[in-house]
Design an enzyme around this catalytic site. Structure first.
Site, mmCIF file in Angstrom:
data_model
loop_
_atom_site.group_PDB
_atom_site.id
_atom_site.type_symbol
_atom_site.label_atom_id
_atom_site.label_comp_id
_atom_site.label_asym_id
_atom_site.label_seq_id
_atom_site.Cartn_x
_atom_site.Cartn_y
_atom_site.Cartn_z
ATOM 1 N N SER A 228 32.745 36.247 33.464
ATOM 2 C CA SER A 228 32.576 36.374 34.915
ATOM 3 C C SER A 228 31.114 36.667 35.198
ATOM 4 C CB SER A 228 33.448 37.521 35.446
ATOM 5 O OG SER A 228 33.139 37.826 36.800
ATOM 6 N N TYR B 110 37.447 45.752 35.484
ATOM 7 C CA TYR B 110 37.189 44.318 35.387
ATOM 8 C C TYR B 110 35.777 44.057 34.877
ATOM 9 C CZ TYR B 110 36.852 39.409 36.817
ATOM 10 O OH TYR B 110 36.684 38.044 36.831
#
Length: 252
Positions: A141, A154
């Site tokens: 990401s 995350y």
């Protein structure tokens, strides 16, 4: 067809980026195992691929479970004769700070986002090595390369994915196995809308903010899929240990 006679596993293959990538890999000639916690949704994607004239199976699995991962790899080998492409895409997000995050939430995020990649590589690398090599692509990401707000588990997990990818590339390059990460920015998926819900924000306003980047729009799943196909194919034969950013300039 850039992936003719290749055999691929796609985790998190039932929706969003996973679905688009499973279909893109199949369209390039790969036989695809669509893996997802939601078995019915995985079968629906596999059926779409078969209806288009390509080869696919569905496998229901919890990717944080070693026994499930062993079964996934064994099934793919039994059905296809081997595995030489893996897209470790399964992922979840919890939009919370350290104070708000429970230990159970932290462990679940790391189980799906990080442990699953370790387990898949543990069991698929010997298969690839015995066949002379392969390509593994892990979903990182933009927030694995820089920080983000209210998403501590995350961000930490995706940072782990990016550096784990480098370690895997170093360890298994001599076996002919390339390992790279693809690092999307905000992509037009159900997961992004779920983030708005978690934060208690208006979905339209949240998506408009997500488009605030140099290209002035969110990404589409097919655009991430195209990057994965390239990393899976021999066109990227000298690329390993890389963190390919596909984010419309978001972290630029």
């Amino acid at each position: 067809m850039r992936l003719e006679q290749k055999q691929a596993i796609v985790t998190g293959g039932a929706g969003g980026i996973g679905r688009a990538t499973a279909k893109a890999l199949a369209a390039e000639g790969a036989a695809v195992a669509v893996v997802d916690l939601n078995g019915d949704a995985a079968e629906a994607v596999a059926a779409e691929i078969r209806d288009a004239g390509f080869t696919a199976i569905a496998i229901q699995a919890d990717v944080s479970s070693e026994s499930d991962i062993e079964r996934v790899v064994a099934t793919a080998v039994d059905e296809f004769g081997g595995v030489n492409v893996v897209f470790n895409n399964a992922g979840i997000i919890r939009r919370t700070t350290a104070v708000e995050t429970t230990v159970e939430e932290w462990d679940r995020v790391f189980g799906v986002n990080v442990r699953s990649i370790f387990l898949m590589c543990k069991h698929v690398v010997p298969v690839m090595a015995a066949a002379g090599g392969g390509s593994i692509v892990n979903t990182g990401s933009g927030w694995g390369l820089k920080g983000g707000g209210q998403a501590i588990s995350y961000c930490a997990s995706k940072g782990a994915v990016v550096n784990m990818t480098r370690a895997l590339a170093i360890d298994h390059g001599p076996q002919g196995i390339r390992v790279n990460s693809v690092n999307p920015g905000d992509v037009n998926t159900g997961m992004l809308r779920d983030e708005a819900s978690q934060l208690g924000q208006d979905a339209d306003a949240f998506l408009a903010e997500a488009a605030d980047r140099p290209l002035r729009r969110m990404g589409e799943p097919r655009e991430i899929a195209s990057a994965v196909v390239w990393l899976a194919s021999d066109e990227s034969s000298y690329v390993t240990g890389s963190a390919l950013v596909v984010d419309g300039g978001g972290i630029a």
